[in-house]
Design an enzyme around this catalytic site. Structure first.
Site, PDB file in Angstrom:
ATOM      1  N   SER A   1       0.782  -1.180   0.065  1.00  0.00           N
ATOM      2  CA  SER A   1       0.114   0.018   0.092  1.00  0.00           C
ATOM      3  C   SER A   1       0.852   1.263  -0.155  1.00  0.00           C
ATOM      4  CB  SER A   1      -0.834   0.028   1.113  1.00  0.00           C
ATOM      5  OG  SER A   1      -1.158   1.239   1.510  1.00  0.00           O
TER       6      SER A   1
ATOM      7  N   TYR B   1      -3.590  -0.090   9.835  1.00  0.00           N
ATOM      8  CA  TYR B   1      -3.524  -0.336   8.481  1.00  0.00           C
ATOM      9  C   TYR B   1      -1.959   0.096   8.057  1.00  0.00           C
ATOM     10  CZ  TYR B   1      -4.458  -0.600   3.534  1.00  0.00           C
ATOM     11  OH  TYR B   1      -4.599  -0.892   2.205  1.00  0.00           O
TER      12      TYR B   1
HETATM   13  P1  NAP Z   1     -11.788  -4.974  -0.615  1.00  0.00           P
HETATM   14  O1  NAP Z   1     -12.632  -4.368  -1.728  1.00  0.00           O
HETATM   15  O2  NAP Z   1     -12.306  -4.500   0.721  1.00  0.00           O
HETATM   16  O3  NAP Z   1     -11.971  -6.667  -0.918  1.00  0.00           O
HETATM   17  C1  NAP Z   1     -11.088  -7.257   0.314  1.00  0.00           C
HETATM   18  C2  NAP Z   1     -11.349  -8.530   0.170  1.00  0.00           C
HETATM   19  O4  NAP Z   1     -10.628  -9.402   1.064  1.00  0.00           O
HETATM   20  C3  NAP Z   1     -12.698  -9.076   0.016  1.00  0.00           C
HETATM   21  O5  NAP Z   1     -13.169  -9.910  -0.783  1.00  0.00           O
HETATM   22  C4  NAP Z   1     -12.785  -9.730   1.437  1.00  0.00           C
HETATM   23  O6  NAP Z   1     -13.878 -10.565   1.772  1.00  0.00           O
HETATM   24  C5  NAP Z   1     -11.628 -10.366   1.742  1.00  0.00           C
HETATM   25  N1  NAP Z   1     -11.220 -10.434   2.965  1.00  0.00           N
HETATM   26  C6  NAP Z   1     -11.228  -9.676   4.179  1.00  0.00           C
HETATM   27  N2  NAP Z   1     -10.875 -10.293   5.055  1.00  0.00           N
HETATM   28  C7  NAP Z   1     -10.662 -11.704   4.959  1.00  0.00           C
HETATM   29  C8  NAP Z   1     -10.301 -12.637   5.536  1.00  0.00           C
HETATM   30  N3  NAP Z   1     -10.188 -12.663   7.104  1.00  0.00           N
HETATM   31  N4  NAP Z   1     -10.380 -14.000   5.081  1.00  0.00           N
HETATM   32  C9  NAP Z   1     -10.564 -13.886   3.532  1.00  0.00           C
HETATM   33  N5  NAP Z   1     -10.726 -13.023   3.000  1.00  0.00           N
HETATM   34  C10 NAP Z   1     -10.954 -11.872   3.606  1.00  0.00           C
HETATM   35  O7  NAP Z   1     -10.510  -4.387  -0.734  1.00  0.00           O
HETATM   36  P2  NAP Z   1      -9.501  -3.994  -2.015  1.00  0.00           P
HETATM   37  O8  NAP Z   1      -9.639  -2.520  -2.343  1.00  0.00           O
HETATM   38  O9  NAP Z   1      -9.785  -4.868  -3.276  1.00  0.00           O
HETATM   39  O10 NAP Z   1      -8.158  -4.348  -1.590  1.00  0.00           O
HETATM   40  C11 NAP Z   1      -7.492  -5.426  -1.783  1.00  0.00           C
HETATM   41  C12 NAP Z   1      -6.271  -5.395  -1.026  1.00  0.00           C
HETATM   42  O11 NAP Z   1      -5.539  -4.353  -1.751  1.00  0.00           O
HETATM   43  C13 NAP Z   1      -6.186  -5.289   0.329  1.00  0.00           C
HETATM   44  O12 NAP Z   1      -5.117  -5.879   0.922  1.00  0.00           O
HETATM   45  C14 NAP Z   1      -5.845  -3.716   0.392  1.00  0.00           C
HETATM   46  O13 NAP Z   1      -5.259  -3.430   1.741  1.00  0.00           O
HETATM   47  C15 NAP Z   1      -5.041  -3.514  -0.696  1.00  0.00           C
HETATM   48  N6  NAP Z   1      -5.170  -1.958  -1.112  1.00  0.00           N
HETATM   49  C16 NAP Z   1      -6.132  -1.373  -1.714  1.00  0.00           C
HETATM   50  C17 NAP Z   1      -6.033  -0.175  -2.163  1.00  0.00           C
HETATM   51  C18 NAP Z   1      -7.228   0.639  -2.665  1.00  0.00           C
HETATM   52  O14 NAP Z   1      -7.008   1.792  -3.003  1.00  0.00           O
HETATM   53  N7  NAP Z   1      -8.405  -0.136  -2.979  1.00  0.00           N
HETATM   54  C19 NAP Z   1      -4.885   0.496  -2.382  1.00  0.00           C
HETATM   55  C20 NAP Z   1      -3.612  -0.416  -1.726  1.00  0.00           C
HETATM   56  C21 NAP Z   1      -3.621  -1.358  -1.277  1.00  0.00           C
HETATM   57  P3  NAP Z   1     -15.359 -10.270   2.220  1.00  0.00           P
HETATM   58  O15 NAP Z   1     -15.870  -9.101   1.505  1.00  0.00           O
HETATM   59  O16 NAP Z   1     -15.760 -11.477   2.740  1.00  0.00           O
HETATM   60  O17 NAP Z   1     -15.046  -9.093   3.687  1.00  0.00           O
HETATM   61  C1  GCO Z   2      -7.058   5.171   3.040  1.00  0.00           C
HETATM   62  C2  GCO Z   2      -6.950   4.309   1.765  1.00  0.00           C
HETATM   63  C3  GCO Z   2      -5.609   3.679   1.569  1.00  0.00           C
HETATM   64  C4  GCO Z   2      -5.840   2.643   0.333  1.00  0.00           C
HETATM   65  C5  GCO Z   2      -4.633   2.162   0.113  1.00  0.00           C
HETATM   66  C6  GCO Z   2      -3.627   3.463  -0.424  1.00  0.00           C
HETATM   67  O1  GCO Z   2      -8.016   5.015   3.923  1.00  0.00           O
HETATM   68  O2  GCO Z   2      -5.995   5.946   2.876  1.00  0.00           O
HETATM   69  O3  GCO Z   2      -7.880   3.498   2.185  1.00  0.00           O
HETATM   70  O4  GCO Z   2      -5.182   3.157   2.864  1.00  0.00           O
HETATM   71  O5  GCO Z   2      -6.534   1.556   0.840  1.00  0.00           O
HETATM   72  O6  GCO Z   2      -3.973   1.460   0.964  1.00  0.00           O
HETATM   73  O7  GCO Z   2      -2.347   2.459  -1.152  1.00  0.00           O
END
Ligand code: NAP
Ligand code: GCO
Length: 265
Positions: free
Chosen positions: A145, A158
């Site tokens: 992230s 986080y």
């Molecule tokens: P999301 O839409 O919230 O999806 C997260 C997924 O993880 C969901 O399918 C959720 O399932 C699953 N999950 C959560 N807890 C779990 C557990 N204990 N066991 C199995 N599955 C679990 O998140 P996203 O935005 O796609 O993010 C995916 C990854 O990218 C995460 O690691 C997040 O920190 C990272 N990330 C996101 C962003 C962003 O801007 N979106 C940026 C940087 C990094 P449920 O629906 O059942 O909870």
């Molecule tokens: C926040 C966002 C970020 C993104 C991502 C950025 O609240 O700042 O959720 O944490 O999820 O991790 O890289």
């Protein structure tokens, strides 16, 4: 010299990939030739995910598994090895976030985020590495992230987890590189998924959410990124083309980390 970006014949496990970033990465892997396995906590979401993959012509293998539960994870990996085959590619994608000012966050809430975002990648990686060693190769990709490098208000747990995940990535590289296992991270910027939906909600007067405007000002491209924009970097890190890349966090952030932010007009 032909560079091999193909994932033909490879088996990938992408955790938490019913939707969002995990779904985009797993779909790209399927298009590159991999067999896709994914998990979610709830059967209904696994079913929804399977239907979504099928709509793309992808016959995925979906499983119910809480990645924080070591017994469930070990059973999941054993079931995949029995039904599909040894996992060549693991993407530790499942993750949660709690946006709470640190002094208002309970220790239990802090631990819950650490459990999913840091302990679980340890548990799942530990479950797949032995078979990768036997097979003579493996790819582990941890979804890090911006918060692996930067802090901000309300995301202490986080940021601690994602900072730790960066170092877990480097340590898996250090400890298992000799077995031809490459462990790298992808550090997405701000991506349009359900996890960030609250940060993009329109205000009652129809104006942008203040955080939405903030990210626009912090991103050189002046926009949020889409999950599909992570596909290319994810395929690269899962393919033979990246066999000499190890312990690296590849930031796919549209330039956020390079940019001080839009100057006042
Ligand atoms: P999301 O839409 O919230 O999806 C997260 C997924 O993880 C969901 O399918 C959720 O399932 C699953 N999950 C959560 N807890 C779990 C557990 N204990 N066991 C199995 N599955 C679990 O998140 P996203 O935005 O796609 O993010 C995916 C990854 O990218 C995460 O690691 C997040 O920190 C990272 N990330 C996101 C962003 C962003 O801007 N979106 C940026 C940087 C990094 P449920 O629906 O059942 O909870
Ligand atoms: C926040 C966002 C970020 C993104 C991502 C950025 O609240 O700042 O959720 O944490 O999820 O991790 O890289």
């Amino acid at each position: 010299m032909s560079v091999n970006f193909s994932l033909e014949g490879k088996i990938a496990l992408v955790t938490g990939a019913s939707y969002g970033i995990g779904f985009a990465i797993a779909s790209a892997y399927a298009k590159a030739g991999a067999t896709i396995c994914f998990n979610d906590i709830k059967q209904e979401l696994v079913d929804k995910g399977l239907a979504a993959y099928k709509e793309l012509g992808i016959e995925a293998h979906g499983y119910v598994c809480d990645v924080t539960n070591e017994e469930q994870v070990n059973a999941l990996v054993a079931q995949i090895e029995k039904e599909v085959g040894v996992i060549d590619i693991l993407v530790n994608n499942a993750g949660i976030i709690k946006r709470i000012p640190m002094c208002e966050m309970t220790a239990a809430e802090f631990r819950q985020v650490i459990d999913v975002d840091l302990n679980a990648p340890f548990i799942v990686s530990k479950a797949v590495i032995p078979s990768m060693i036997k097979k003579g190769h493996g790819k582990i990709i941890n979804i890090c992230s911006m918060m692996s490098e930067l802090g901000r208000e309300t995301v202490s747990a986080y940021a601690a987890a994602k900072g730790g995940l960066k170092m877990l990535t480097r340590n898996i590289c250090s400890e298992y590189g000799k077995y031809n296992i490459q462990c790298n991270g992808i550090g997405p910027g701000y991506i349009e998924t359900p996890q960030t939906a609250p940060l993009r909600e329109r205000q009652p007067d129809g104006s942008r959410h203040p955080f939405d405007s903030f990210i626009i000002a912090k991103t050189p491209a002046e926009r949020w990124l889409k999950p599909e924009e992570l596909a290319g970097p994810a395929v690269f890190l899962a393919s033979d083309a990246s066999d000499a890349v190890n312990g690296h966090i590849l930031y796919v952030d549209g330039g956020i980390l390079a940019y001080i932010g839009k100057q006042p007009q």
